[in-house]
Design a protein around this motif. Structure first.
Motif, PDB file in Angstrom:
ATOM      1  N   THR A  46      16.832  24.640  73.439  1.00 46.79           N
ATOM      2  CA  THR A  46      16.213  24.636  72.106  1.00 46.79           C
ATOM      3  C   THR A  46      14.987  23.730  72.102  1.00 46.79           C
ATOM      4  O   THR A  46      13.929  24.098  71.574  1.00 46.79           O
ATOM      5  CB  THR A  46      17.231  24.159  71.048  1.00 46.79           C
ATOM      6  N   LEU A  47      15.114  22.547  72.686  1.00 50.84           N
ATOM      7  CA  LEU A  47      13.983  21.624  72.755  1.00 50.84           C
ATOM      8  C   LEU A  47      12.838  22.214  73.571  1.00 50.84           C
ATOM      9  O   LEU A  47      11.669  22.062  73.226  1.00 50.84           O
ATOM     10  CB  LEU A  47      14.417  20.282  73.330  1.00 50.84           C
ATOM     11  N   ALA A  48      13.184  22.884  74.654  1.00 52.62           N
ATOM     12  CA  ALA A  48      12.149  23.515  75.474  1.00 52.62           C
ATOM     13  C   ALA A  48      11.450  24.613  74.687  1.00 52.62           C
ATOM     14  O   ALA A  48      10.224  24.773  74.769  1.00 52.62           O
ATOM     15  CB  ALA A  48      12.762  24.075  76.754  1.00 52.62           C
ATOM     16  N   ASP A  63       7.537  24.687  73.715  1.00 52.30           N
ATOM     17  CA  ASP A  63       6.683  25.837  74.010  1.00 52.30           C
ATOM     18  C   ASP A  63       5.971  26.324  72.749  1.00 52.30           C
ATOM     19  O   ASP A  63       4.779  26.668  72.785  1.00 52.30           O
ATOM     20  CB  ASP A  63       7.507  26.981  74.622  1.00 52.30           C
ATOM     21  N   ASN A  64       6.703  26.357  71.634  1.00 56.18           N
ATOM     22  CA  ASN A  64       6.121  26.793  70.363  1.00 56.18           C
ATOM     23  C   ASN A  64       4.991  25.854  69.930  1.00 56.18           C
ATOM     24  O   ASN A  64       3.921  26.305  69.512  1.00 56.18           O
ATOM     25  CB  ASN A  64       7.213  26.851  69.283  1.00 56.18           C
ATOM     26  N   VAL A  65       5.212  24.561  70.052  1.00 56.47           N
ATOM     27  CA  VAL A  65       4.182  23.581  69.687  1.00 56.47           C
ATOM     28  C   VAL A  65       2.970  23.730  70.594  1.00 56.47           C
ATOM     29  O   VAL A  65       1.821  23.696  70.131  1.00 56.47           O
ATOM     30  CB  VAL A  65       4.765  22.148  69.741  1.00 56.47           C
ATOM     31  N   LYS A  91      -2.621  25.468  71.315  1.00 57.81           N
ATOM     32  CA  LYS A  91      -3.591  26.336  71.995  1.00 57.81           C
ATOM     33  C   LYS A  91      -4.304  27.234  70.983  1.00 57.81           C
ATOM     34  O   LYS A  91      -5.523  27.421  71.058  1.00 57.81           O
ATOM     35  CB  LYS A  91      -2.875  27.185  73.052  1.00 57.81           C
ATOM     36  N   ASN A  92      -3.555  27.789  70.020  1.00 56.79           N
ATOM     37  CA  ASN A  92      -4.170  28.634  68.992  1.00 56.79           C
ATOM     38  C   ASN A  92      -5.179  27.853  68.160  1.00 56.79           C
ATOM     39  O   ASN A  92      -6.277  28.343  67.856  1.00 56.79           O
ATOM     40  CB  ASN A  92      -3.099  29.233  68.077  1.00 56.79           C
ATOM     41  N   ILE A  93      -4.828  26.629  67.800  1.00 56.01           N
ATOM     42  CA  ILE A  93      -5.743  25.801  67.011  1.00 56.01           C
ATOM     43  C   ILE A  93      -6.995  25.473  67.816  1.00 56.01           C
ATOM     44  O   ILE A  93      -8.117  25.529  67.298  1.00 56.01           O
ATOM     45  CB  ILE A  93      -5.023  24.515  66.539  1.00 56.01           C
TER      46      ILE A  93
END
Length: 156
Positions: A29-31, A35-37, A42-44
């Motif tokens: 879950t932490l991984a 990855d989501n962060v 990267k999108n920002i």
């Protein structure tokens, strides 16, 4: 007795496997959150990069337009600058004394003027023994106003 020890060992192993599985799920879950962060960062960064490129292009267009405008108006500016210089010379030439630009003389003595407030005046006259009607006439105030001021001061 041996069966009890084997059963106890089996239960401990099952509990240990359950704990290990739970820890593995938390780690996954932490991984996933990490990855989501990272994806959001990267999108920002990509969005900001695109925005900066657009700003750079707009600035370059603006600079080109200003340079065009300056080159077209350079002849007109030379004439205007000459006229401005002429008018500045005319303004800067000394003229005869005018009342607007004479130096201000320093004041030697200044007397302080102390004005009493209406309340202070009413109280002062009341202390001297004036009646409400006399105070109202003296200060050119209404009788009710004088009465109210006296009542407010008596309460304090």
């Amino acid at each position: 007795m041996l069966y009890i020890l084997l059963l106890f060992s089996f239960i401990i192993h099952i509990v240990t496997f359950i704990i290990i599985r739970q820890l593995k799920l938390k780690q996954d879950t932490l991984a996933g959150v990490e990855d989501n962060v990272n994806q959001q960062v990267k999108n920002i960064e990509d969005t900001l990069a695109v925005y900066l490129v657009e700003l750079k292009e707009e600035n370059e267009k603006f600079v080109q337009q200003v340079e065009k405008f300056n080159s077209n108006n350079s002849d007109n500016n030379n004439q205007k600058q000459h006229e401005v210089r002429k008018s500045v010379k005319e303004v800067n030439t000394p003229k005869q004394s005018t009342k607007e630009y004479q130096p201000i003389s320093h004041v030697e003595q200044v007397e302080d003027v102390v004005e009493r407030s209406t309340t202070a005046s009413v109280l002062h006259l009341h202390e001297k023994g004036y009646t409400v009607d006399e105070i109202a006439k003296e200060l050119d105030k209404g009788k009710t106003e004088v009465e109210l001021l006296l009542k407010f001061q008596q309460k304090k």
